[in-house]
Design an enzyme around this catalytic site. Structure first.
Site, PDB file in Angstrom:
ATOM      1  N   THR A  29     -44.511 108.945   1.336  1.00 23.74           N
ATOM      2  CA  THR A  29     -45.938 109.183   1.533  1.00 23.74           C
ATOM      3  C   THR A  29     -46.799 107.956   1.230  1.00 23.74           C
ATOM      4  O   THR A  29     -48.026 108.023   1.383  1.00 23.74           O
ATOM      5  CB  THR A  29     -46.405 110.356   0.662  1.00 23.74           C
TER       6      THR A  29
ATOM      7  N   THR B   1     -37.899 107.260 -19.279  1.00 29.32           N
ATOM      8  CA  THR B   1     -37.298 106.197 -18.452  1.00 29.32           C
ATOM      9  C   THR B   1     -38.148 104.938 -18.393  1.00 29.32           C
ATOM     10  O   THR B   1     -37.618 103.846 -18.149  1.00 29.32           O
ATOM     11  CB  THR B   1     -37.045 106.712 -17.024  1.00 29.32           C
TER      12      THR B   1
ATOM     13  N   GLY C  30     -37.372 105.787  -9.772  1.00 29.09           N
ATOM     14  CA  GLY C  30     -37.214 106.884 -10.726  1.00 29.09           C
ATOM     15  C   GLY C  30     -36.064 107.800 -10.344  1.00 29.09           C
ATOM     16  O   GLY C  30     -35.268 108.217 -11.198  1.00 29.09           O
ATOM     17  N   ASP C  31     -35.975 108.105  -9.057  1.00 22.07           N
ATOM     18  CA  ASP C  31     -34.873 108.956  -8.574  1.00 22.07           C
ATOM     19  C   ASP C  31     -33.524 108.271  -8.788  1.00 22.07           C
ATOM     20  O   ASP C  31     -32.539 108.907  -9.178  1.00 22.07           O
ATOM     21  CB  ASP C  31     -35.071 109.261  -7.091  1.00 22.07           C
TER      22      ASP C  31
END
Length: 433
Positions: free
Chosen positions: A182, A317, A357-358
């Site tokens: 996006t 993280t 992040g994924d």
């Protein structure tokens, strides 16, 4: 439909029949075969062994006699091909009328089944085992519920491949499917709803395919879908009580919320208690705990709050504290022991990336599975692997003549396979006393 056996007279084929194609022929389950000579008649046999001998005998006699063909959906099929496929009774022309009147037709052997389209016939063999279940790897089998993009690497596109490289069998369910992430000026695609997710789960259950060692979830955009994910957790743990649920509570970053406000309470009250490992960023851990993170001690306190709610492993993280980018980890080896806590300072790279992040959560899942009681080691490997990949990404953009500091970058996942499988530890963990 009945299959009518015809003989070729004077070497001439029936003009209405097309050349035989064994791939496209569709045998019918209802069959009678009238032969041109009564001497070839075989009477029905009650025993399976005798029926098999009769079919073999009929096949031999048919091939020895005038070339005989079978009309099957407008094609001329050699009789011996059909006899290999179907258990039939061969009757003479004299018996044809009585056979028609009495509807003495013979169905397919039970060892054969009809395809779903109602056409082709396939062997009804025993269903083979799912090898990832019957012969599980040393790592495991992951169900990953995340977003998906056709182009680029975010969500499942960022997580599945690294986990496969680390030895996992991964089954992805795409919570959304977009043309691209996006951050582009435009995107198109579809969003999976909770009912559609549950339909997929039921399909897996109906085929005994729900045995997973890990569940991984990432971006979820609605309360209804998140509630269905909770049902999935319950369902998977009814099959495997030792299921490890790794949750990346994707809600936002740098003070910006990506999801509806009402998802926060669902994560707090329902998701956190059932998670085995949580991997929020700084903003997300603040949303989950209500604690503002301005120091390392704040980060450790937030981890303790989340431990008390449920998960035994919590990894913040990324947290920007006093101009340092840190990973803060905390894990409890047993419920009775206090958590062991550590930090890793992450080198800053002057660029913004999508999908990191994924990817980080996937790497933490993979390496923590290999080192279940040493989260420091698992985190060192995950962070070092990620840093090597990001450096390669920046270098490749520079080689293409693009300034990597001017826009968000798509990570170079495929080109970094060696760094994912065999990372060199460049970022070391420091334990808190």
């Amino acid at each position: 439909m009945l299959l009518a056996l015809r003989s070729r007279t004077n070497g001439q084929d029936d003009p209405d029949c097309q050349p035989y194609d064994p791939i496209t022929v569709r045998p019918s389950p209802l069959v009678y075969l009238p032969l041109s000579h009564a001497s070839h008649t075989l009477q029905p046999q009650p025993s399976h062994a005798r029926r098999r001998r009769a079919s073999s005998d009929a096949d031999h006699r048919v091939r020895a006699a005038t070339p005989l063909l079978v009309r099957v959906v407008g094609a001329m099929v050699p009789t011996h091909h059909l006899l290999l496929l179907l258990q039939v009774q061969v009757v003479s022309p004299r018996d044809r009328q009585s056979a028609s009147k009495s509807r003495k037709i013979f169905r397919e052997d039970s060892r054969w089944r009809r395809g779903r389209s109602g056409g082709a016939v396939y062997p009804a063999m025993a269903r083979p085992p799912i090898l990832s279940v019957a012969l599980p790897s040393d790592t495991g089998r992951v169900l990953s519920i995340q977003s998906h993009t056709v182009q680029g690497y975010v969500g499942n596109k960022s997580a599945v491949f690294p986990l496969q490289l680390l030895g996992f069998d991964v089954d992805p369910i795409n919570s959304v499917q977009f043309s691209n992430h996006t951050g582009y000026p435009k995107f198109r695609g579809q969003v999976l709803n909770g009912d559609q997710l549950w339909d997929l789960i039921e399909g897996l259950q109906e085929n005994d395919l729900l045995h997973y060692t890990h569940l991984l979830t990432g971006y979820i955009g609605s309360v209804s879908f998140l509630n269905t994910v909770l049902q999935v957790v319950e369902k998977l743990r009814s099959v495997n009580p030792d299921l490890i649920y790794v949750c990346d509570p994707v809600m936002g970053d740098e003070g910006k919320l990506y999801v509806p406000q009402e998802l926060i309470s669902v994560y707090q009250q329902k998701v956190v208690p059932v998670a085995s490992m949580l991997t929020p960023n700084q903003f997300e851990v603040e949303l989950l705990t209500g604690l503002r993170i301005t120091s390392e001690q704040d980060g450790l306190k937030a981890c303790n709050i989340l431990h008390r709610a449920g998960p035994r492993k919590v990894i913040i993280t990324s947290a920007l504290i006093e101009d340092k980018l840190l990973l803060i980890g905390s894990y409890k080896k047993t419920e009775e022991q206090p958590p062991e806590q550590f930090k890793i300072e992450i080198p800053k790279i002057p660029a913004y990336f999508t999908g990191t992040g994924d990817l980080t959560t996937a790497l933490l899942l993979g390496w923590s599975n290999k080192f279940p009681d040493n989260l420091e080691k698992a985190s060192e490997l995950a962070v070092s692997s990620l840093q090597a990949l990001l450096r390669r990404t920046v270098e490749d953009y520079k080689r293409a003549g693009f300034d990597p500091s001017t826009s968000s970058l798509e990570i170079r996942l495929i080109q970094s396979q060696d760094e994912i499988k065999n990372p060199q530890v460049t970022c070391n963990a420091v334990k808190y006393s």
